[in-house]
Design an enzyme around this catalytic site. Structure first.
Site, short mmCIF file in Angstrom:
data_model
loop_
_atom_site.label_atom_id
_atom_site.label_comp_id
_atom_site.label_asym_id
_atom_site.label_seq_id
_atom_site.Cartn_x
_atom_site.Cartn_y
_atom_site.Cartn_z
N ASP A 117 0.82 -1.22 0.00
CA ASP A 117 0.00 0.00 0.00
C ASP A 117 0.85 1.27 0.00
OD1 ASP A 117 0.77 -0.85 2.60
OD2 ASP A 117 -0.68 0.52 3.51
N GLU A 164 -0.45 -2.01 5.28
CA GLU A 164 0.57 -1.94 6.35
C GLU A 164 0.58 -0.57 6.99
OE1 GLU A 164 3.94 -0.73 8.38
OE2 GLU A 164 3.68 -0.02 6.33
#
Length: 395
Positions: free
Chosen positions: A81, A138
């Site tokens: 991400d 994350e």
């Protein structure tokens, strides 16, 4: 397979490695929204012949590579991400969608993906299984648990897990492999002080939550300085305060939010408990009350010593003995901790710094900054560590 042969396999893909990183850099997506990113990864893994399952932990995915013979299982994890940052690097391949890979996850994707492709070509020489995990979210420390809750470790049990985080404050060509803590825990809290609102000119008729929260914030600073041992690390930061509606109105409630960081599970718990205790007692002394919410983040990332020694050996073959070594722990958090807490594992720090002249010329900043950038020369090094580790473990 000889050491030189592995180096040659990585070097042969040098142009592809850079191209891959830049393609992912252009399309950053936020946690649990990584649909285009996940699809691009899945397409490459499928083309390489891996078994692919998508939709684990919403937008996470797994690629499985089975060797020609039975043996142990190694898991390689990468996060995928980006962050809600408007990129200001001036790079030709900078993102323009209001999001940015401002922490190097585009590099993490690239290293795990290219390693999977190289190892797919070596599967006849492998005894065991490789599991490549591409984890979402994350940055909001929710993706690892989402994948775990979806049965990641039940479906794909592993004997060891490794991953890397590139770090642009470590020289390129240096790899940090700690035998204990790598990153701190990362938790958030929300504290609300409940008082009694009223007229700002008549405070004696109210219970002022602003006065109480100010005293709580001041007193809470003694938690780290007076309750945490001096040789341990703890951080307690108040990041937001919300309350009040007008200059002449005393509010009913005030809410503060912040973060707690620690290098050990014990200190992680200690700081949070102390904050809750102080908040309740100080508020009570000022006739107010509190409600306290601990918002789960991630435990500290703690490496397994045996796996760390092994990865250090493999990394030394890549960057030279002495350049793969212990590194000072960093106070940021990462939910790789959820993997290391369940499987013997290592999260190694991959040096990715530009030289000083480049940093000064381009105004390069550290992680999570709009001008964050890193040296792409680190990518072949990280890939080679993954490949060497897999070949060694599954030989």
């Amino acid at each position: 397979m000889t050491p030189d042969a592995i180096s040659d396999l990585v070097a042969a893909r040098s142009a592809e490695i850079i191209e891959t990183r830049r393609k992912f850099h252009v399309i950053p997506e936020l946690g649990f929204e990584e649909n285009e990113t996940a699809q691009a990864i899945a397409d490459r893994l499928t083309a390489a012949g891996l078994e692919v399952e998508t939709g684990i932990g919403k937008t996470g995915l797994v690629g499985v590579l089975r060797g020609a013979n039975p043996g142990p299982t190694l898991m390689i994890r990468a996060d995928i991400d980006g962050l809600p940052v408007d990129e200001l690097t001036g790079l030709d391949f900078a993102s323009t969608n209001g999001r940015m890979h401002a922490c190097g996850h585009d590099g993490h994707i690239t290293m795990a993906l290219v390693a999977a492709e190289i190892l797919a070509g070596l599967k006849d020489q492998l005894a065991g299984t490789l599991i490549f995990v591409f984890q979402p979210a994350e940055e909001i420390v929710m993706g690892a648990l989402a994948m775990i809750d979806d049965g990641l470790f039940e479906k794909y049990p592993a004997d060891r897990v490794i991953g890397t985080h590139l770090w642009n404050q470590i020289p390129t060509g240096t790899i940090g492999v700690n035998r204990a803590t790598v990153f701190a825990s990362a938790d958030q809290f929300r504290l609300t002080v409940h008082g009694k609102g009223g007229h700002g000119a008549m405070p004696h008729t109210t219970i002022d939550p602003v006065a109480a929260i100010a005293e709580i914030i001041s007193t809470a600073q003694t938690v780290v300085s007076r309750e945490v041992p001096p040789n341990d690390m703890g951080v307690l930061t108040f990041g937001q305060i919300h309350g009040g509606s007008a200059p002449n109105v005393i509010a009913d409630n005030v809410t503060v939010e912040g973060t707690v960081r620690a290098y050990t599970p014990e200190t992680r718990i200690q700081i949070m408990q102390a904050l809750e205790r102080i908040s309740s007692n100080v508020a009570s002394a000022m006739r107010a009350s509190t409600s306290f919410e601990r918002i789960h983040g991630a435990p500290p990332v703690i490496n397994n010593p045996e796996v760390a020694a092994w990865v250090t050996q493999q990394a030394s073959l890549v960057v030279g003995e002495g350049n793969a070594r212990e590194w000072e722990p960093v106070s940021v958090g990462d939910d790789m901790a959820e993997f290391n807490d369940r499987i013997p594992g290592v999260y190694f720090l991959l040096g990715a710094a530009h030289d000083d002249a480049t940093v000064a010329e381009r105004g390069i900043e550290g992680h999570h900054n709009a001008k964050f950038d890193w040296n792409e020369d680190c990518l072949p090094l990280g890939i080679e560590v993954f490949v060497r580790s897999a070949v060694d473990y599954l030989s």
